[in-house]
Design an enzyme around this catalytic site. Sequence first.
Site, PDB file in Angstrom:
ATOM      1  N   ASP A 189       0.775  -1.203  -0.070  1.00  0.00           N
ATOM      2  CA  ASP A 189      -0.036   0.212  -0.104  1.00  0.00           C
ATOM      3  C   ASP A 189       0.868   1.311   0.267  1.00  0.00           C
ATOM      4  OD1 ASP A 189      -2.259   1.911   0.546  1.00  0.00           O
ATOM      5  OD2 ASP A 189      -3.180   0.230   1.262  1.00  0.00           O
ATOM      6  N   HIS A 268      -3.708   2.631  -4.853  1.00  0.00           N
ATOM      7  CA  HIS A 268      -2.945   2.628  -3.766  1.00  0.00           C
ATOM      8  C   HIS A 268      -1.459   2.004  -3.876  1.00  0.00           C
ATOM      9  CE1 HIS A 268      -5.661   3.303  -0.354  1.00  0.00           C
ATOM     10  NE2 HIS A 268      -6.618   2.956  -1.145  1.00  0.00           N
ATOM     11  N   GLU A 324     -10.348   2.131  -4.274  1.00  0.00           N
ATOM     12  CA  GLU A 324     -10.160   3.604  -4.154  1.00  0.00           C
ATOM     13  C   GLU A 324      -9.343   4.177  -5.127  1.00  0.00           C
ATOM     14  OE1 GLU A 324     -11.176   4.504   0.360  1.00  0.00           O
ATOM     15  OE2 GLU A 324      -9.388   3.667   0.072  1.00  0.00           O
ATOM     16  N   TYR A 415     -15.004  -3.081  10.820  1.00  0.00           N
ATOM     17  CA  TYR A 415     -13.806  -2.524  10.495  1.00  0.00           C
ATOM     18  C   TYR A 415     -13.217  -2.228  12.165  1.00  0.00           C
ATOM     19  CZ  TYR A 415     -12.977  -1.521   5.799  1.00  0.00           C
ATOM     20  OH  TYR A 415     -12.732  -1.927   4.443  1.00  0.00           O
TER      21      TYR A 415
END
Length: 750
Positions: A189, A268, A324, A415
């Site tokens: 990442d 990412h 994302e 989460y």
Amino acid sequence: MTMKKSFILQLLMVSLLFCIPSAVAQYNIIPQPNSIKAGEGYYQLSKAADIQFSDITNKSRRRLTDYLIGAGFSIGTGKTAVSKIRLEVGQQSQFPESDEGYRLVVNPSEINISARSETGLFYGIQTLLQLITADRTVPSVTVSDFPRFPYRGVHIDVSRHFYSIDFVKKHLDMMAHLKINRFHWHITDGPGWRLEIKKYPLLTQVAAWRTHQSWKDWWATNPRKYTDIRSGEKAYGGFYTQKEAREIVQYAAERHITVIPEIEMPGHSEEVLAVYPQLACTGKPYTQSEFCIGNEQTFTFLENVLKEVMAIFPSEYIHIGGDEADKSHWKQCPKCQARMKKEGLKDENELQSYLIKRIEKFLQKHNRKLLGWDEILEGGLAPEATVMSWRGEGGGIAAAKSGHDAIMTPGEFMYFDSYQANPDSQPEAMGGFLPLEKVYSYNPVPKDLTADETRHILGVQSNLWTEYIGSEQHADYMLYPRVLALSEVAWTNSGNKDWYDFKRRANQKIPFLQSKGINTFTLSDEVAFAHAVDTLQKAVLVVLSTEKYGVEIRYTTNGTVPNSSSALYEKPILVNDSAKIVAQLFDGKKMIGKPVSQRFDYHLGIGKKMIYNIPMNKYYPAAGEKSLIDGQTGGLSHGDGRWQGFMTGGMDVTIDMGRKTSLKYITARFMQSPGPWIYFPKEVVVSVSDDNKTFTELTRVLTPYDTKTPGTVFHHFGWSGSTNARYIRYQALPNGIKGGWVFLDEIVVW
Ligand SMILES: [Zn+2]
């Protein structure tokens, strides 16, 4: 039955259950087995047992024997043996029909564990070990057990903060104990690449090391830089060598856990593009996070990396991220645009999908399957892909309905970077509020799936993103005890789940976790509040609860701190107008933790007409137009369906009280939580009018907080005094932070 009514009933049920002791024999097994029957007497660990194996490999024999000896069983041979432990793998009809299932029978002279596979046998041993009592006996039982879901996962992000091999092993041990069988290792990442790739040494010489230890400090820099570790400059980071990664894979396999590596693409990936800038659309480092999909070199790189990854990780699934991605660079890039033209792709979503599909083909050629976050649905899902649903359950539902497998990891329930107790009492977290009970309440099978579609829900996983988790001790703390709840969500059938019994077992497990070196959260010692509004009785019904087991709640309604002779909480408290309830836990006469107070109002604004001068944001409507004056105060999570969200322009509403009303107090509660970009308004204006045209300003209040205040905080903005009016206008001016939110609930009028 209306929603409100059913919520009140639910609260009542909860409060009744609170007092009922369990009549069933109490075992301390997590996850709860699906069938367990008590027998007569008990087996003594001190009696030397002859271990008999049937159809079990030598390696497994040694390992299983080690587990038993480690747990205190005496093992004898021949004449010294006075009892028997039989471990058997086979296909007999009495064995549970699942490769992970087992049957465990304990009586005073013998223990039998039988299963269809060594995995089942291993799980039988885990259950046996959890049955051992403090006086070194095992009660006679018959357990017949197998999991609800084949995929039971824990994800840990080691990119934002790097954790050691020993840390990973400690957690694999505990996962095995809890019958969790997938470890999703987030090893690449932007904040750091964490796996040695022999063909691309810069990934671990540079991209694994950043300028700041704290992710937050590093994130605030521009551009966010990496450091060449060979330069001798100070740097934070680390990586696993291929040898170490293989060691983890092996260690996990011995515990029947598959390690699924995640290699992020196409987004990412700024750490890769910093050291191999030719793979970015711009050709320059520190310009974007997404690979250039128009460039063939991108595919050469990804395939070379994946070849080394597949050589280390035998997992059927390879996770490719897919989340994302900012697609704007592809719009500007001649290479990406040429690719779209050549392949007949109509937009950048399809361009992303092109990469995912091409990578899937490559993985399939090597007999692997592609797994990705739910964004891989955008632009068309790759033919055999499995979806990990994180932005709610929608991705999982869409995947299952189109015949694809899915794993449920919705942020609201799974989460574990969210707060697990009142933010006041906790280290800074990402935001949100996910206490143990909420994790436990999750059902991974969405209601709107047919039986046929339900088969595609492979299971469930918790995710630990580590932006705010700078140490291994802190990671322990965020994982546990919530992983206990996850294990039961994943293993135990819904009908066999019981929050009150689980709470007892979770509390009892805490000393065990600590004995294994896990810095677990010890559960909240604050009383939790819940409430519902009853418009018929014109009252607020307040329910108090605790995560602790075997303690009492005492409370007052006049704002004073309770003592050991204050009212004992036994049923919901009815508030007809306004009360400040203060609640405190007691263990006998001893106070535990701090008193907690909350004000409840059946106030004048409830049920009145609300006019929105600026519309609420469509993603955070709470319960719609009456939410801000329904008597239901928002909880600790901005996503709990009570908080209403506003973006640019802020919020501006007018309450019509119906007739001229005497007013003494107008206030609203706001939240600030920088993780999800929620900030207090810069300024609040309260004004009143008799004709809804000419308004008189009552007050103007500036925020007393800096937008950089860490963690989640709450504040009331409002007015008190004396006036008469029909219309109340409440305005909250935005804080000026681009992309920032304003969240409030509730507006209270007296
Ligand atoms: Zn490009």
